[in-house]
Motif scaffolding. Structure first.
Motif, PDB file in Angstrom:
ATOM      1  N   ALA B  52      15.811  59.605  58.267  1.00 26.29           N
ATOM      2  CA  ALA B  52      16.489  58.661  59.235  1.00 26.29           C
ATOM      3  C   ALA B  52      15.909  58.888  60.690  1.00 26.29           C
ATOM      4  O   ALA B  52      15.673  59.626  61.033  1.00 26.29           O
ATOM      5  CB  ALA B  52      18.028  58.933  59.023  1.00 26.29           C
ATOM      6  N   SER B  53      15.890  57.719  61.280  1.00 25.91           N
ATOM      7  CA  SER B  53      15.544  57.504  62.778  1.00 25.91           C
ATOM      8  C   SER B  53      16.176  56.367  63.269  1.00 25.91           C
ATOM      9  O   SER B  53      15.872  55.469  62.694  1.00 25.91           O
ATOM     10  CB  SER B  53      14.093  58.030  63.137  1.00 25.91           C
ATOM     11  N   THR B  54      16.523  56.457  64.476  1.00 25.10           N
ATOM     12  CA  THR B  54      16.555  55.122  65.262  1.00 25.10           C
ATOM     13  C   THR B  54      16.310  55.364  66.744  1.00 25.10           C
ATOM     14  O   THR B  54      15.701  54.204  67.145  1.00 25.10           O
ATOM     15  CB  THR B  54      17.690  54.229  65.047  1.00 25.10           C
ATOM     16  N   ARG B  55      16.660  56.349  67.242  1.00 30.55           N
ATOM     17  CA  ARG B  55      16.103  56.408  68.608  1.00 30.55           C
ATOM     18  C   ARG B  55      14.524  56.368  68.826  1.00 30.55           C
ATOM     19  O   ARG B  55      14.203  55.668  69.432  1.00 30.55           O
ATOM     20  CB  ARG B  55      16.720  57.843  69.131  1.00 30.55           C
ATOM     21  N   GLY B  58      13.540  52.801  67.323  1.00 24.81           N
ATOM     22  CA  GLY B  58      13.828  51.762  68.196  1.00 24.81           C
ATOM     23  C   GLY B  58      12.782  51.882  69.400  1.00 24.81           C
ATOM     24  O   GLY B  58      12.357  50.626  69.903  1.00 24.81           O
ATOM     25  N   SER B  59      12.630  52.803  69.912  1.00 24.12           N
ATOM     26  CA  SER B  59      11.865  53.086  71.213  1.00 24.12           C
ATOM     27  C   SER B  59      10.094  52.465  70.719  1.00 24.12           C
ATOM     28  O   SER B  59       9.616  51.842  71.404  1.00 24.12           O
ATOM     29  CB  SER B  59      11.530  54.631  71.597  1.00 24.12           C
ATOM     30  N   ARG B 219      18.394  69.523  70.012  1.00 25.52           N
ATOM     31  CA  ARG B 219      19.606  69.125  69.159  1.00 25.52           C
ATOM     32  C   ARG B 219      19.857  70.092  68.064  1.00 25.52           C
ATOM     33  O   ARG B 219      18.941  70.597  67.308  1.00 25.52           O
ATOM     34  CB  ARG B 219      19.300  67.879  68.696  1.00 25.52           C
ATOM     35  N   PRO B 261      19.823  62.682  69.728  1.00 19.28           N
ATOM     36  CA  PRO B 261      20.998  62.316  70.363  1.00 19.28           C
ATOM     37  C   PRO B 261      21.894  63.810  70.305  1.00 19.28           C
ATOM     38  O   PRO B 261      21.806  64.650  69.886  1.00 19.28           O
ATOM     39  CB  PRO B 261      21.872  61.546  69.073  1.00 19.28           C
ATOM     40  N   VAL B 262      22.694  63.723  71.630  1.00 16.36           N
ATOM     41  CA  VAL B 262      23.289  64.839  72.134  1.00 16.36           C
ATOM     42  C   VAL B 262      24.607  65.092  71.246  1.00 16.36           C
ATOM     43  O   VAL B 262      25.375  64.152  70.924  1.00 16.36           O
ATOM     44  CB  VAL B 262      23.736  64.615  73.481  1.00 16.36           C
ATOM     45  N   ASN B 263      24.819  66.326  70.806  1.00 14.62           N
ATOM     46  CA  ASN B 263      26.181  66.591  70.484  1.00 14.62           C
ATOM     47  C   ASN B 263      27.182  66.957  71.589  1.00 14.62           C
ATOM     48  O   ASN B 263      27.027  68.192  71.970  1.00 14.62           O
ATOM     49  CB  ASN B 263      26.091  67.718  69.339  1.00 14.62           C
ATOM     50  N   ARG B 264      27.593  66.197  72.227  1.00 16.51           N
ATOM     51  CA  ARG B 264      28.576  66.648  73.570  1.00 16.51           C
ATOM     52  C   ARG B 264      29.457  67.810  72.963  1.00 16.51           C
ATOM     53  O   ARG B 264      30.000  67.831  72.139  1.00 16.51           O
ATOM     54  CB  ARG B 264      29.310  65.562  74.007  1.00 16.51           C
ATOM     55  N   LEU B 281      18.605  60.204  80.012  1.00 19.62           N
ATOM     56  CA  LEU B 281      18.272  58.640  80.271  1.00 19.62           C
ATOM     57  C   LEU B 281      16.842  58.300  80.442  1.00 19.62           C
ATOM     58  O   LEU B 281      16.205  57.520  80.148  1.00 19.62           O
ATOM     59  CB  LEU B 281      19.311  57.961  80.718  1.00 19.62           C
ATOM     60  N   THR B 284      14.583  59.004  77.686  1.00 20.95           N
ATOM     61  CA  THR B 284      14.925  57.735  76.704  1.00 20.95           C
ATOM     62  C   THR B 284      13.942  56.642  77.203  1.00 20.95           C
ATOM     63  O   THR B 284      13.020  55.757  76.414  1.00 20.95           O
ATOM     64  CB  THR B 284      16.242  57.262  76.450  1.00 20.95           C
ATOM     65  N   THR B 285      14.137  56.193  78.687  1.00 21.61           N
ATOM     66  CA  THR B 285      13.366  55.101  79.012  1.00 21.61           C
ATOM     67  C   THR B 285      11.903  55.257  78.871  1.00 21.61           C
ATOM     68  O   THR B 285      11.078  54.174  78.433  1.00 21.61           O
ATOM     69  CB  THR B 285      13.881  54.800  80.332  1.00 21.61           C
TER      70      THR B 285
ATOM     71  N   PHE C  81      21.415  55.981  64.146  1.00 18.84           N
ATOM     72  CA  PHE C  81      21.238  56.041  65.536  1.00 18.84           C
ATOM     73  C   PHE C  81      22.762  56.532  66.074  1.00 18.84           C
ATOM     74  O   PHE C  81      23.002  57.594  66.841  1.00 18.84           O
ATOM     75  CB  PHE C  81      21.293  54.791  66.215  1.00 18.84           C
ATOM     76  N   ALA C  96      19.010  52.677  78.163  1.00 16.70           N
ATOM     77  CA  ALA C  96      17.712  53.237  78.797  1.00 16.70           C
ATOM     78  C   ALA C  96      16.373  52.743  78.020  1.00 16.70           C
ATOM     79  O   ALA C  96      15.585  52.903  78.625  1.00 16.70           O
ATOM     80  CB  ALA C  96      18.066  54.622  78.506  1.00 16.70           C
TER      81      ALA C  96
END
Lengths: 303, 303, 303
Positions: B52-55, B58-59, B219, B261-264, B281, B284-285, C81, C96
């Motif tokens: 699984a991946s989308t970051r 998506g990038s 992460r 993704p951050v686990n805040r 961010l 990510t950009t 995501f 971002a």
């Protein structure tokens, strides 16, 4: 073609004449040689794949992208479109959304013939149950003609589960239209009763391939219910699998085909799949051009 | 690069020289500044994301769209392509369909090294098991160089599950190539035996970050089996989570990074993630431009 | 619109003035007539559909493609995501990555109002819980105005599960803004207490449609928990289903609408859905132009 219906469709290969086959092959050849770019920008094609697929789907997807076509993939795994709606309602709503042509795969044989009576945009059958898989047969025939020039009087062996194979059925129609001589090979449980009425010979022994110009192995559908039809996959492989030793026994100019995905070691061995006789990757490549040709001809009303 | 193989690939960061890093960063910078549009219209890129991946996906997707590239997403969740077929067969068939480059993510470490020996088109590793995640390391380094100009002699802390982290491994390689001084921080169960051979320092206390210029939190993979390695997530957070109070204790010009993704509230608190020290961010950009650069360079044979 | 927020969004229809409705309809009309091509090439729209959808999603997809917009479908079924990340973090990371506008569907009522306070790019609500489905209401109103010219003082019946219907709620707002007179019809368990405060009449009998100019049937959500609210679907159909016999009883110029997908034989019969009074396919078609208009206006800051 298919003058039964209000619009032209590609539902099977049974109704395709030699002339129509040539029309398709000529355009596919042009696409392959980049002679024609055949853009259909602004056209929307709806994908409804009710059975898992990505070889066929990927090939249709690239064909559409090459033609500048937008694809709307509304296959059930991606969507809930179909839930609680008949296929006819789904199709009509997609037409209202601007869909100009459908590519449909479905496990119910003949469902697209029913649908084609109800809607006014072309349907391409991407495989329906055990009935037909016309673009596979077209790309197989195109690959053979590209290789041999003509396949008139060529001896073709089709090996495997003929009974449950839409690929076999569609190939028999086109290969016969093109003048080939066909033998189907497999265990008795895989040979449908009455198949000889389609004008093919029957053999229960793989030895038949020694005389063949064209050897076409079918995929064993592991995911289908085969219990009882064959003792085991390894048993099938030992009797009907094409193995390395056959490469020295068959005609040196014979070609080996498989619609993919190959179960290496079952229908054919890895060595056979990768041998110089194998046309398997050519089949994959040609699939794109055949699908571009069929989509183009149907959109333009020329088929 | 990777002269071991018939074609260039991006499989890890271990074999990337300082010069090659600059080549990538220079092109990424051009893409970011819109100096170069770098179109690859007509190119097909195949996505095979077996995890699984989308970051990341998506990038890569936006990177491809920006370059005018067609994406064929044949990840198993979308497709049955891979069923009953080896990854090599899948790849060869996709090449026959016209795929010019692969982006692959897989849970088996090293599988792409194996694949790269078999096929002739470039592969970009989108993350393989615990081995490598080269584009993440490249975008991290690019973000740091953009921020600091140079990271030579900068002190970097990498905090978290170093043992199971492909992000840590790939970052250690690039950051060392660029001259940074690295300390890995975490509980003993998270620090692999022998990691000091990679030329990094080891610390078991978060206090080490007070001296750091660059603080990189990894992460916590909740979905992975961690039972036994740490008592609980809240325990981990209390010992190794970067919290608001640290913002006044760390160097004022120190930067905080996280691959997402951050686990805040676990690896870092919300306040820290949103603080002026955070580069999250930007990471990510920049991922888009790094991926555009790597894709471009591999397609053109310049890497 | 929505001056509460830092950016304009389309979260519901409650805050849309008659003037704003006209702005949307005028642009939709231009798109429908091809007067304006309204290209937004290079724009990225992020789809986050947390509830199954394809009619709405397909319509937004075509709308985006018509505008030259790249779509990033990061809906959870396609992606991981969102796992371990708040919706706000997801959205910020997508921004971002270059996302310029979001289309979101979610089963939690009001979640987008919360999100809209946190982020700076426009959000279009593609349906949230039982709260609102603004683009559905806009396309319904657009279809009615196209058909009738004006719907001031027209009598509208909305039949079905008003209580759980975001379509009903959004339609009541727009139809009232446009001056129509509304009656909601259904069994008591489907009529929310206090609905008359929205300025609508209540009826428990389908006979009310005989006086209506506009008959809008809502979809029975088979997949939702209805146990106890109605005895059975066939019971509902017999009391509140619009059947062929009604076609001769209603006003001859009355129109029949349904947001789709239709459960034929439950909310309306097949004959009714396909009758000359039905606007169902027009609704589907107009959805594209309404969505093009809303996306365009929000991207340009004109709504």
């Amino acid at each position: 073609m298919q003058s039964l219906y209000k619009t032209s469709h590609l539902l099977d290969t049974e109704h395709l004449s030699h002339k129509e086959l040539n029309l398709i092959f000529d355009l596919a050849r042009k696409f392959k040689n980049n002679d024609t770019l055949g853009t259909h920008r602004g056209t929307n094609v709806g994908f409804l794949f009710h059975e898992a697929s990505t070889r066929t789907k990927g090939s249709f997807l690239i064909a559409c992208k090459n033609l500048g076509i937008n694809v709307l993939d509304l296959s059930p795994q991606n969507s809930s479109f179909v839930k609680g709606e008949s296929l006819v309602d789904t199709a009509e709503n997609l037409i209202a959304l601007g869909v100009n042509l459908f590519v449909i795969r479905h496990n119910q044989s003949g469902i697209m013939n029913y649908l084609s009576e109800k809607i006014d945009v072309p349907i391409i059958n991407g495989g329906d149950g055990m009935h037909a898989h016309p673009t596979q047969a077209l790309l197989d025939a195109f690959t053979l003609i590209e290789h041999f020039g003509s396949i008139e009087n060529k001896k073709v062996s089709i090996i495997g589960d003929i009974k449950h194979s839409r690929v076999a059925r569609s190939n028999i129609h086109t290969l016969k239209t093109l003048g080939a001589e066909i033998t189907v090979i497999g265990p008795k449980t895989f040979i449908p009763i009455g198949i000889e009425k389609m004008g093919v010979n029957i053999s229960y022994s793989l030895d038949t391939i020694l005389e063949s110009d064209i050897i076409m192995a079918l995929r064993i559908q592991k995911e289908r219910q085969l219990s009882g039809l064959i003792p085991s996959f390894s048993d099938y492989a030992s009797c009907y699998g094409i193995k390395e030793k056959h490469l020295t026994e068959i005609k040196s100019e014979a070609v080996i085909m498989h619609p993919g995905p190959v179960n290496r070691g079952i229908e054919i061995s890895g060595k056979v799949a990768d041998s110089k006789n194998s046309l398997i990757l050519e089949q994959t490549t040609n699939g794109i051009f055949i699908r571009m040709a069929v989509i183009s001809l149907l959109l333009e009303g020329n088929l």
